[in-house]
Design a protein around this motif. Structure first.
Motif, short mmCIF file in Angstrom:
data_model
loop_
_atom_site.label_atom_id
_atom_site.label_comp_id
_atom_site.label_asym_id
_atom_site.label_seq_id
_atom_site.Cartn_x
_atom_site.Cartn_y
_atom_site.Cartn_z
N GLY A 61 0.81 -1.21 0.00
CA GLY A 61 0.00 0.00 0.00
C GLY A 61 0.84 1.26 0.00
N GLY A 62 0.22 2.33 0.44
CA GLY A 62 0.88 3.63 0.43
C GLY A 62 0.68 4.30 -0.93
N PHE A 63 1.75 4.85 -1.47
CA PHE A 63 1.69 5.59 -2.73
C PHE A 63 1.72 4.64 -3.92
N VAL A 64 0.62 3.87 -4.05
CA VAL A 64 0.43 2.96 -5.18
C VAL A 64 -0.92 3.25 -5.81
N ALA A 65 -1.07 2.90 -7.08
CA ALA A 65 -2.35 3.09 -7.77
C ALA A 65 -3.38 2.06 -7.31
N THR A 116 25.27 -19.00 4.44
CA THR A 116 24.87 -18.99 3.04
C THR A 116 23.73 -19.97 2.86
N ALA A 117 22.70 -19.55 2.13
CA ALA A 117 21.54 -20.41 1.90
C ALA A 117 20.98 -20.15 0.51
N GLU A 118 20.18 -21.09 0.04
CA GLU A 118 19.46 -20.92 -1.21
C GLU A 118 18.03 -20.52 -0.86
N TRP A 119 17.63 -19.34 -1.31
CA TRP A 119 16.32 -18.78 -1.01
C TRP A 119 15.43 -18.92 -2.24
N THR A 120 14.18 -19.30 -2.04
CA THR A 120 13.22 -19.45 -3.12
C THR A 120 12.04 -18.54 -2.83
N GLY A 121 11.59 -17.84 -3.88
CA GLY A 121 10.44 -16.96 -3.73
C GLY A 121 10.11 -16.29 -5.04
N THR A 122 9.44 -15.18 -4.95
CA THR A 122 9.05 -14.43 -6.14
C THR A 122 9.70 -13.05 -6.10
N PRO A 123 10.13 -12.54 -7.25
CA PRO A 123 10.77 -11.22 -7.26
C PRO A 123 9.80 -10.12 -6.82
N LEU A 124 10.34 -9.13 -6.13
CA LEU A 124 9.53 -8.03 -5.62
C LEU A 124 9.11 -7.07 -6.73
N GLU A 180 5.26 -3.27 -9.75
CA GLU A 180 4.77 -2.79 -11.04
C GLU A 180 3.27 -3.04 -11.15
N GLU A 181 2.80 -4.18 -10.66
CA GLU A 181 1.37 -4.49 -10.67
C GLU A 181 0.59 -3.50 -9.80
N ALA A 182 1.14 -3.15 -8.64
CA ALA A 182 0.47 -2.20 -7.75
C ALA A 182 0.48 -0.79 -8.34
N GLY A 183 1.46 -0.48 -9.17
CA GLY A 183 1.53 0.85 -9.80
C GLY A 183 2.12 1.89 -8.87
N ILE A 184 3.44 2.07 -8.93
CA ILE A 184 4.12 3.04 -8.08
C ILE A 184 3.75 4.45 -8.52
N ARG A 185 3.22 5.24 -7.59
CA ARG A 185 2.88 6.63 -7.90
C ARG A 185 4.13 7.50 -7.91
N THR A 230 5.01 -0.68 2.26
CA THR A 230 4.31 0.59 2.08
C THR A 230 5.22 1.56 1.36
N LEU A 231 4.75 2.07 0.23
CA LEU A 231 5.49 3.10 -0.49
C LEU A 231 5.21 4.43 0.17
N VAL A 232 6.29 5.16 0.48
CA VAL A 232 6.17 6.44 1.17
C VAL A 232 6.77 7.56 0.32
N ASP A 233 6.38 8.81 0.63
CA ASP A 233 6.79 9.95 -0.17
C ASP A 233 7.94 10.75 0.42
N ARG A 234 8.56 10.20 1.47
CA ARG A 234 9.74 10.87 2.07
C ARG A 234 10.63 9.79 2.68
N PRO A 235 11.90 10.09 2.89
CA PRO A 235 12.78 9.07 3.50
C PRO A 235 12.23 8.61 4.85
N PHE A 236 12.22 7.32 5.05
CA PHE A 236 11.71 6.71 6.26
C PHE A 236 12.70 6.95 7.40
N ALA A 237 12.18 7.35 8.55
CA ALA A 237 13.04 7.66 9.70
C ALA A 237 12.66 6.85 10.93
N GLY A 238 12.20 5.62 10.73
CA GLY A 238 11.86 4.76 11.86
C GLY A 238 13.11 4.40 12.66
#
Length: 182
Positions: free
Chosen positions: A10-14, A62-70, A75-80, A156-164
Protein backbone atom coordinates in the motif's frame (compact mmCIF):
# COMPACT_ATOMS: atom_id res chain seq x y z
CA UNK A 1 -0.68 -18.99 10.67
CA UNK A 2 0.41 -19.22 7.00
CA UNK A 3 -3.21 -19.85 5.90
CA UNK A 4 -4.49 -16.59 7.44
CA UNK A 5 -1.39 -14.51 6.71
CA UNK A 6 -1.50 -11.71 4.07
CA UNK A 7 1.10 -9.39 2.56
CA UNK A 8 -0.28 -5.89 2.25
CA UNK A 9 1.15 -3.58 -0.44
CA UNK A 10 0.00 0.00 0.00
CA UNK A 11 0.88 3.63 0.43
CA UNK A 12 1.69 5.59 -2.73
CA UNK A 13 0.43 2.96 -5.18
CA UNK A 14 -2.35 3.09 -7.77
CA UNK A 15 -3.82 -0.26 -6.68
CA UNK A 16 -3.24 -1.56 -3.14
CA UNK A 17 -2.71 -5.32 -2.99
CA UNK A 18 -3.45 -7.94 -0.35
CA UNK A 19 -1.79 -11.25 -1.21
CA UNK A 20 -1.90 -14.68 0.40
CA UNK A 21 1.06 -17.03 0.48
CA UNK A 22 -0.66 -19.07 -2.25
CA UNK A 23 -0.97 -15.90 -4.37
CA UNK A 24 2.78 -15.35 -4.06
CA UNK A 25 3.60 -19.00 -4.78
CA UNK A 26 1.54 -18.78 -8.00
CA UNK A 27 3.86 -16.06 -9.37
CA UNK A 28 7.21 -16.52 -11.11
CA UNK A 29 9.57 -18.47 -8.86
CA UNK A 30 13.25 -17.60 -8.53
CA UNK A 31 16.04 -19.17 -6.52
CA UNK A 32 19.07 -17.23 -5.36
CA UNK A 33 22.05 -18.25 -3.25
CA UNK A 34 22.87 -15.51 -0.76
CA UNK A 35 25.42 -15.13 2.01
CA UNK A 36 23.84 -13.11 4.79
CA UNK A 37 25.58 -11.63 7.80
CA UNK A 38 24.17 -9.98 10.90
CA UNK A 39 25.36 -6.39 11.21
CA UNK A 40 26.20 -7.26 14.82
CA UNK A 41 28.58 -10.09 13.95
CA UNK A 42 31.56 -9.74 16.29
CA UNK A 43 29.58 -7.47 18.63
CA UNK A 44 30.56 -9.53 21.69
CA UNK A 45 34.15 -8.36 21.27
CA UNK A 46 33.26 -4.66 21.60
CA UNK A 47 34.10 -2.74 24.72
CA UNK A 48 31.90 -1.86 26.40
CA UNK A 49 30.01 -4.97 25.40
CA UNK A 50 26.53 -4.19 23.99
CA UNK A 51 23.57 -5.65 25.82
CA UNK A 52 21.72 -7.05 22.81
CA UNK A 53 22.69 -10.10 20.76
CA UNK A 54 26.26 -10.79 21.93
CA UNK A 55 27.38 -12.52 18.71
CA UNK A 56 30.96 -13.63 18.32
CA UNK A 57 31.57 -14.60 14.68
CA UNK A 58 28.82 -17.16 14.08
CA UNK A 59 26.14 -14.75 12.75
CA UNK A 60 26.77 -15.46 9.07
CA UNK A 61 25.62 -18.12 6.64
CA UNK A 62 24.87 -18.99 3.04
CA UNK A 63 21.54 -20.41 1.90
CA UNK A 64 19.46 -20.92 -1.21
CA UNK A 65 16.32 -18.78 -1.01
CA UNK A 66 13.22 -19.45 -3.12
CA UNK A 67 10.44 -16.96 -3.73
CA UNK A 68 9.05 -14.43 -6.14
CA UNK A 69 10.77 -11.22 -7.26
CA UNK A 70 9.53 -8.03 -5.62
CA UNK A 71 9.74 -5.71 -8.63
CA UNK A 72 6.87 -7.25 -10.71
CA UNK A 73 4.59 -7.05 -7.67
CA UNK A 74 5.36 -3.32 -7.32
CA UNK A 75 4.77 -2.79 -11.04
CA UNK A 76 1.37 -4.49 -10.67
CA UNK A 77 0.47 -2.20 -7.75
CA UNK A 78 1.53 0.85 -9.80
CA UNK A 79 4.12 3.04 -8.08
CA UNK A 80 2.88 6.63 -7.90
CA UNK A 81 5.22 9.49 -8.83
CA UNK A 82 5.39 10.79 -5.23
CA UNK A 83 6.90 7.55 -3.90
CA UNK A 84 10.60 7.62 -2.94
CA UNK A 85 11.05 4.63 -0.61
CA UNK A 86 9.49 1.31 0.23
CA UNK A 87 9.07 0.47 3.94
CA UNK A 88 9.08 -3.22 4.86
CA UNK A 89 7.28 -4.15 8.10
CA UNK A 90 7.84 -7.38 9.96
CA UNK A 91 5.33 -8.91 12.34
CA UNK A 92 7.91 -8.88 15.14
CA UNK A 93 7.65 -6.24 17.84
CA UNK A 94 9.90 -4.93 20.53
CA UNK A 95 10.40 -2.03 22.88
CA UNK A 96 12.93 0.65 22.09
CA UNK A 97 13.11 3.93 23.95
CA UNK A 98 10.13 2.75 26.06
CA UNK A 99 7.94 2.62 22.93
CA UNK A 100 6.51 -0.64 21.56
CA UNK A 101 6.95 -0.85 17.81
CA UNK A 102 7.06 -3.22 14.86
CA UNK A 103 10.34 -3.87 13.11
CA UNK A 104 10.56 -1.75 9.94
CA UNK A 105 13.31 -0.98 7.42
CA UNK A 106 13.24 0.80 4.09
CA UNK A 107 15.03 0.85 0.76
CA UNK A 108 14.89 3.59 -1.85
CA UNK A 109 13.19 2.93 -5.15
CA UNK A 110 16.62 3.10 -6.81
CA UNK A 111 17.89 0.34 -4.48
CA UNK A 112 14.79 -1.75 -5.22
CA UNK A 113 15.14 -0.97 -8.93
CA UNK A 114 18.15 -3.28 -9.20
CA UNK A 115 15.54 -6.01 -9.34
CA UNK A 116 17.22 -8.62 -7.15
CA UNK A 117 14.95 -8.29 -4.08
CA UNK A 118 13.08 -11.53 -3.45
CA UNK A 119 9.99 -12.33 -1.38
CA UNK A 120 11.23 -15.66 -0.03
CA UNK A 121 8.98 -18.41 1.28
CA UNK A 122 11.54 -21.26 1.20
CA UNK A 123 15.12 -21.71 2.32
CA UNK A 124 17.28 -24.61 1.14
CA UNK A 125 14.28 -26.27 -0.52
CA UNK A 126 11.99 -26.28 2.53
CA UNK A 127 9.34 -23.85 3.81
CA UNK A 128 10.83 -21.06 5.90
CA UNK A 129 11.05 -22.06 9.56
CA UNK A 130 9.94 -19.50 12.16
CA UNK A 131 13.52 -18.47 13.01
CA UNK A 132 14.05 -17.50 9.36
CA UNK A 133 10.85 -15.47 9.06
CA UNK A 134 7.99 -17.84 8.19
CA UNK A 135 5.88 -17.44 6.20
CA UNK A 136 7.65 -14.70 4.16
CA UNK A 137 10.95 -12.90 4.33
CA UNK A 138 12.48 -10.15 2.24
CA UNK A 139 15.85 -11.21 0.82
CA UNK A 140 18.04 -8.49 -0.71
CA UNK A 141 21.42 -9.86 -1.84
CA UNK A 142 24.39 -7.77 -0.75
CA UNK A 143 22.71 -6.22 2.29
CA UNK A 144 23.30 -7.03 5.96
CA UNK A 145 20.71 -9.20 7.68
CA UNK A 146 18.71 -6.36 9.22
CA UNK A 147 17.56 -5.28 5.74
CA UNK A 148 16.23 -8.77 5.01
CA UNK A 149 13.05 -8.27 7.05
CA UNK A 150 11.64 -11.44 8.65
CA UNK A 151 7.94 -12.23 9.12
CA UNK A 152 7.16 -9.72 6.37
CA UNK A 153 3.59 -8.46 6.69
CA UNK A 154 3.44 -5.16 4.80
CA UNK A 155 5.23 -3.08 2.22
CA UNK A 156 4.31 0.59 2.08
CA UNK A 157 5.49 3.10 -0.49
CA UNK A 158 6.17 6.44 1.17
CA UNK A 159 6.79 9.95 -0.17
CA UNK A 160 9.74 10.87 2.07
CA UNK A 161 12.78 9.07 3.50
CA UNK A 162 11.71 6.71 6.26
CA UNK A 163 13.04 7.66 9.70
CA UNK A 164 11.86 4.76 11.86
CA UNK A 165 14.05 3.66 14.78
CA UNK A 166 15.61 0.64 13.03
CA UNK A 167 16.41 2.84 10.03
CA UNK A 168 17.59 6.12 11.54
CA UNK A 169 18.75 5.21 15.06
CA UNK A 170 19.62 1.50 15.34
CA UNK A 171 22.02 -0.21 12.97
CA UNK A 172 23.97 3.01 12.53
CA UNK A 173 27.56 3.86 13.30
CA UNK A 174 27.73 6.40 16.10
CA UNK A 175 30.26 9.16 15.48
CA UNK A 176 29.96 11.05 18.76
CA UNK A 177 29.51 10.09 22.42
CA UNK A 178 26.12 11.85 22.42
CA UNK A 179 24.91 9.63 19.56
CA UNK A 180 26.28 6.51 21.25
CA UNK A 181 24.33 7.34 24.42
CA UNK A 182 21.03 7.16 22.51
Amino acid sequence: DPDAWRLEVGGFVATPLSLSLDDLRARDTHEVTVTMECAGNGRARLSPRPISQPWLTEAIGTAEWTGTPLRPLLEEAGIRDEAVELVFAGADRGIQGEVEQNYERSLTLDEIGRGDALLAYEVNGAPLPPQHGSPLRLVVPGWYGMTNVKWLSATTLVDRPFAGPQQAVSYRLKETEAEAAF
